[in-house]
Motif scaffolding. Structure first.
Motif, PDB file in Angstrom:
ATOM      1  N   VAL A   2      -4.379 -42.257 -33.339  1.00 33.40           N
ATOM      2  CA  VAL A   2      -2.978 -42.088 -33.728  1.00 33.40           C
ATOM      3  C   VAL A   2      -2.857 -41.033 -34.498  1.00 33.40           C
ATOM      4  CG1 VAL A   2      -0.743 -43.123 -34.531  1.00 33.40           C
ATOM      5  CG2 VAL A   2      -2.381 -44.349 -33.021  1.00 33.40           C
ATOM      6  N   GLN A   3      -1.910 -39.964 -34.265  1.00 33.13           N
ATOM      7  CA  GLN A   3      -1.716 -39.051 -35.480  1.00 33.13           C
ATOM      8  C   GLN A   3      -0.185 -38.626 -35.554  1.00 33.13           C
ATOM      9  OE1 GLN A   3      -4.227 -35.784 -33.726  1.00 33.13           O
ATOM     10  NE2 GLN A   3      -5.746 -36.101 -35.496  1.00 33.13           N
ATOM     11  N   LEU A   4       0.266 -38.088 -36.817  1.00 30.96           N
ATOM     12  CA  LEU A   4       1.227 -37.289 -37.097  1.00 30.96           C
ATOM     13  C   LEU A   4       0.892 -35.875 -37.431  1.00 30.96           C
ATOM     14  CD1 LEU A   4       2.983 -40.359 -39.122  1.00 30.96           C
ATOM     15  CD2 LEU A   4       3.212 -39.572 -36.669  1.00 30.96           C
ATOM     16  N   VAL A   5       1.572 -34.816 -36.995  1.00 26.86           N
ATOM     17  CA  VAL A   5       1.232 -33.799 -37.480  1.00 26.86           C
ATOM     18  C   VAL A   5       2.617 -32.970 -37.650  1.00 26.86           C
ATOM     19  CG1 VAL A   5       0.433 -31.345 -36.581  1.00 26.86           C
ATOM     20  CG2 VAL A   5      -0.608 -33.376 -35.752  1.00 26.86           C
ATOM     21  N   GLU A   6       2.770 -32.594 -38.954  1.00 24.20           N
ATOM     22  CA  GLU A   6       3.958 -31.909 -39.520  1.00 24.20           C
ATOM     23  C   GLU A   6       3.836 -30.380 -39.467  1.00 24.20           C
ATOM     24  OE1 GLU A   6       3.136 -35.253 -42.873  1.00 24.20           O
ATOM     25  OE2 GLU A   6       2.033 -33.598 -41.440  1.00 24.20           O
ATOM     26  N   SER A   7       4.937 -29.580 -39.239  1.00 29.96           N
ATOM     27  CA  SER A   7       5.028 -28.293 -39.156  1.00 29.96           C
ATOM     28  C   SER A   7       6.241 -27.769 -39.591  1.00 29.96           C
ATOM     29  CB  SER A   7       4.643 -27.747 -37.736  1.00 29.96           C
ATOM     30  OG  SER A   7       5.639 -28.183 -36.892  1.00 29.96           O
ATOM     31  N   SER A  25       1.684 -38.667 -31.910  1.00 23.31           N
ATOM     32  CA  SER A  25       0.638 -38.927 -30.692  1.00 23.31           C
ATOM     33  C   SER A  25       1.182 -40.159 -29.675  1.00 23.31           C
ATOM     34  CB  SER A  25      -0.689 -39.054 -30.908  1.00 23.31           C
ATOM     35  OG  SER A  25      -0.879 -40.195 -31.881  1.00 23.31           O
ATOM     36  N   LEU A  26       2.070 -40.787 -30.293  1.00 24.07           N
ATOM     37  CA  LEU A  26       2.684 -42.288 -29.338  1.00 24.07           C
ATOM     38  C   LEU A  26       4.184 -41.787 -29.260  1.00 24.07           C
ATOM     39  CD1 LEU A  26       0.529 -45.011 -30.572  1.00 24.07           C
ATOM     40  CD2 LEU A  26       0.209 -43.821 -28.721  1.00 24.07           C
ATOM     41  N   TYR A  27       4.646 -42.687 -28.227  1.00 20.85           N
ATOM     42  CA  TYR A  27       6.193 -42.562 -28.099  1.00 20.85           C
ATOM     43  C   TYR A  27       6.776 -42.991 -29.597  1.00 20.85           C
ATOM     44  CZ  TYR A  27       5.419 -42.480 -23.056  1.00 20.85           C
ATOM     45  OH  TYR A  27       5.009 -41.923 -21.946  1.00 20.85           O
ATOM     46  N   THR A  28       7.953 -42.082 -30.044  1.00 15.82           N
ATOM     47  CA  THR A  28       8.320 -42.475 -31.200  1.00 15.82           C
ATOM     48  C   THR A  28       8.992 -44.030 -31.477  1.00 15.82           C
ATOM     49  OG1 THR A  28      10.525 -41.766 -30.457  1.00 15.82           O
ATOM     50  CG2 THR A  28       9.131 -40.240 -31.522  1.00 15.82           C
ATOM     51  N   TYR A  29       9.298 -44.470 -30.265  1.00 14.09           N
ATOM     52  CA  TYR A  29       9.735 -45.812 -30.463  1.00 14.09           C
ATOM     53  C   TYR A  29       8.872 -46.658 -30.643  1.00 14.09           C
ATOM     54  CZ  TYR A  29       8.269 -46.585 -25.464  1.00 14.09           C
ATOM     55  OH  TYR A  29       7.598 -46.646 -24.298  1.00 14.09           O
ATOM     56  N   SER A  30       7.527 -46.468 -30.601  1.00 14.00           N
ATOM     57  CA  SER A  30       6.343 -47.237 -31.007  1.00 14.00           C
ATOM     58  C   SER A  30       6.181 -47.547 -32.554  1.00 14.00           C
ATOM     59  CB  SER A  30       4.935 -46.554 -30.677  1.00 14.00           C
ATOM     60  OG  SER A  30       5.219 -46.722 -28.887  1.00 14.00           O
ATOM     61  N   ASP A  73      13.496 -36.569 -31.199  1.00  9.68           N
ATOM     62  CA  ASP A  73      13.543 -36.318 -29.664  1.00  9.68           C
ATOM     63  C   ASP A  73      12.706 -37.095 -29.141  1.00  9.68           C
ATOM     64  OD1 ASP A  73      13.189 -35.192 -27.407  1.00  9.68           O
ATOM     65  OD2 ASP A  73      13.266 -33.044 -27.960  1.00  9.68           O
ATOM     66  N   SER A  74      12.913 -38.138 -28.468  1.00 10.21           N
ATOM     67  CA  SER A  74      12.017 -39.017 -28.022  1.00 10.21           C
ATOM     68  C   SER A  74      11.162 -38.409 -26.916  1.00 10.21           C
ATOM     69  CB  SER A  74      12.765 -40.444 -27.493  1.00 10.21           C
ATOM     70  OG  SER A  74      13.418 -41.023 -28.427  1.00 10.21           O
ATOM     71  N   ALA A  75      11.681 -37.707 -26.065  1.00  9.09           N
ATOM     72  CA  ALA A  75      11.099 -36.900 -25.030  1.00  9.09           C
ATOM     73  C   ALA A  75       9.809 -36.034 -25.357  1.00  9.09           C
ATOM     74  CB  ALA A  75      11.915 -36.163 -24.189  1.00  9.09           C
TER      75      ALA A  75
END
Length: 134
Positions: A2-7, A25-30, A73-75
């Motif tokens: 599981v990752q979060l990448v900022e930019s 790296s996963l659906y945001t609703y997770s 943006d969930s998509a």
């Protein structure tokens, strides 16, 4: 993993705008609550904004209210932080956080305020630098 990448960080003059992105790296609703924190040199980490990914409810610390907007943006599995009317005091490393809990709410004099705590979030990105010059 599981990752979060900022930019999206960078250098701007006061009054300018930046949009930070946090790709998950996963659906945001997770992730329940996702948020943005910042830390300036020599200062403690400060919660800026958070969003409940289930229904899009948003929360802001007082110093950025009306200037910053958190959205998702969930998509695209991405959370954004639109920052307008930037001030030099907004300078710092900005971190995306996920798997969090709701902010603490307190009300006084007819106004309600929110406090965010880093220990409420279980996943963090590596950070992106924002520098605002006067």
């Amino acid at each position: 993993q599981v990752q979060l990448v900022e930019s999206g960080g960078g250098s701007v003059q006061a009054g300018g705008s930046l949009r930070l992105s946090c790709a998950a790296s996963l659906y945001t609703y997770s992730y329940n609550y996702m948020g943005w924190f910042r830390q300036a040199p020599g200062k403690e980490r400060e919660g800026v904004a958070s969003i409940y990914t289930g229904d899009g409810s948003t929360y802001y610390t007082d110093s950025v209210k009306g200037r910053f907007t958190i959205s998702q943006d969930s998509a695209q599995n991405t959370v954004y932080l639109q920052m307008n009317s930037l001030k030099p005091e907004d300078t710092g490393m900005y971190y995306c956080a996920a798997d969090g809990r709701p902010p603490t709410k307190y009300c006084s004099g007819g106004y309600c305020h929110y406090n965010f705590y880093g220990e409420d979030f279980g996943l963090w990105g590596q950070g992106t630098q924002v520098t605002v010059s006067s």
